[in-house]
Design a protein around this motif. Structure first.
Motif: not given
Length: 504
Positions: A173, A177, A201, A204-205, A208, A220-222, A224-225, A244
């Motif tokens: 991920s 980015i 970014i 937003y993380s 979200s 929700n960016l979390c 994918y991290l 991803v």
């Protein structure tokens, strides 16, 4: 080769012991110590023992540590590399934007590797004194969410594999980015824009993570991290990886086409229309799902493409139909305008007549329509599966409807309906030579999707809406009506060609 590897290792080791990475490790150690005390407190309260895997997962998967410290540090490192390396002497030496992007990636991966080494080393220090028995601990098997392991053990058999998958997802991920930031900088070549995107970014993380409702987990960016967050939201560990990896594939495909010898800026501007169209489709399909009314993915398929009918009309469904079908027709209209603007003696010489040119163009459009409907169907089912709807082969909203009828109406009547839209737009464009009149004609035609204006289902407007199945209309009668309109459309096209066709 060995000399190059030794040189790279020397660079990594020299970088590893710089002041900034020492401070980086100290901050992680301070936060990790507090997190360690918290886990031991939970262990005492639940009277269940934990082991080193609980602590290791906590140190390397903590949402707050990753979102509010690791991510901003690596975003800063990414934009520092991008901005400092974008020099024309370097571009001339490398020969292409593509090579430059991959060079920045190489430097970013080096920094990412150092960060991971420091992070892992500090976590190892914090493990001293913790129980070391293998496998998931009794504490991790508790049915709760006090730790990352209590979530991951429900999906993965061993803690080592869970940790490996988490780090793989996080690293992939972060690489995506960095790619996105590098591509944006190549396109804009403005520091302010790439810095703004990086800050966006990061913000937003956090937004979200804190504010998005649970049903919006796709955005929700979390997820994918951090693997345990994605697994809890998706209901499986493969959903985050699939998205991803799909994004990474698209990014690599884009990077490989960013070359100094191509018209990169005009191509990117041209592709923005497709990107926006795809985003609108995702929003339309996602908003069309109704969790309280349907249990299976086939129910949601109906709701996504319900469109407009006399009994099931809603403004949201109408707008969704507009985006999905008339948006596609608009893209075909743009393609048609380019074709019409290029019609000249050389094309007539190649195809021998206007009629032959039309059939060659129409044959391509027929293939595009079939491919588009197939992609729509597969993507809509994928979205439904991500929201964990049942795969059972029945339709719960109406037991009298079969899945085969739904797919017949979607593919066959949908194909015939879109074919008619294409013929309709072609005729207007051919006669008027203006794109405005085609859009105006489509707007007028879409009015007949409103209740009471097409009770006999004779006007070919929105007849492929799935809502007509729920209204007990004959899907086979709709097929006949659409087929007749397509035949009339082709006859009219051939008639106007007959007046001005030129045979060579």
């Amino acid at each position: 080769m060995a000399r190059i590897l030794r040189s790279k290792w020397k660079d990594v080791i020299d970088e590893l012991f710089t002041f900034k990475w020492i401070i980086f490790g100290m901050i992680i150690y301070i936060y990790g110590s507090r997190r360690k005390e918290q886990l031991y407190y939970f262990s005492v309260q639940t009277k269940l023992s934990l082991n080193k895997w609980d602590l290791l997962h906590s140190f390397l998967s903590d949402i707050y540590l990753i979102l509010y410290f690791i991510l901003p540090v690596l975003l800063y490192r990414s934009i520092s590399i991008i901005i400092s390396d974008f020099e024309y002497t370097i571009l001339i030496r490398l020969g292409s934007y593509r090579s430059w992007v991959y060079q920045t990636l190489n430097k970013f991966v080096q920094s990412l590797s150092i960060a991971t080494i420091v992070w892992g080393a500090v976590s190892g220090l914090l493990l001293i004194g913790a129980p070391s028995f293998a496998g998931w601990s009794p504490f991790s098997k508790l049915d709760g969410s006090l730790s990352e392991t209590q979530i991951l053990q429900k999906f993965i058999d061993t803690p080592f594999l869970a940790l490996l998958l988490h780090l793989s997802l996080l690293i992939l991920s972060l690489i995506c980015i960095h790619f996105i930031l590098a591509i944006i900088y190549v396109k804009s070549q403005r520091k302010g824009i790439v810095i703004f995107i990086a800050v966006f970014i990061w913000v937003y993380s956090g937004v979200s993570f804190k504010l998005l409702p649970s049903h919006a987990y796709l955005f929700n960016l979390c997820n994918y991290l951090i693997l345990h967050s994605g697994a809890a939201q998706f209901g499986n560990i493969w959903g985050p990886f699939a998205i991803v990896i799909g994004l990474a594939t698209l990014i690599v495909w884009s990077v490989n086409r960013i070359d100094l010898n191509t018209k990169i800026f005009s191509k990117l501007r041209y592709n923005w229309g497709y990107i926006i169209f795809f985003a609108l489709i995702v929003i339309s399909l996602w908003s069309g799902m109704r969790e309280k009314l349907g249990k299976t993915i086939w129910d949601q398929f109906i709701f996504m493409f319900i469109g407009g009918s006399n009994h099931t009309f809603s403004l949201k469904s109408f707008l969704s139909y507009w985006v999905i079908y008339f948006g596609f027709i608009y893209l075909i209209q743009l393609y048609l305008q380019r074709e019409l603007s290029e019609i000249g003696y050389y094309k007539l010489l190649r195809y021998r007549s206007i009629s032959k040119w039309f059939w060659e163009w129409y044959r391509k459009i027929m293939i595009y329509i079939a491919f588009y409907l197939l992609i729509l169907a597969l993507f809509s089912l994928l979205l439904s599966s991500l929201k964990r709807f049942s795969f059972d082969f029945y339709i719960s909203v109406d037991n009298s409807i079969t899945i085969s009828e739904v797919f017949y109406h979607f593919f066959v009547n949908g194909y015939l309906q879109v074919l008619f839209y294409v013929l309709f737009v072609f005729i207007i464009s051919w006669l008027s030579k203006e794109i405005f009149y085609s859009l105006l004609a489509i707007c007028i035609l879409s009015i007949f999707m409103f209740p009471g204006l097409n009770n006999w289902l004779i006007i070919p407007s929105g007849l492929n809406s799935i809502g007509y199945i729920l209204s007990d209309h004959s899907i086979y009668r709709i097929s006949v009506v659409l087929s007749l309109w397509n035949i009339l459309g082709i006859i009219f096209v051939l008639y106007i060609f007959h007046k001005k066709d030129i045979d060579l």
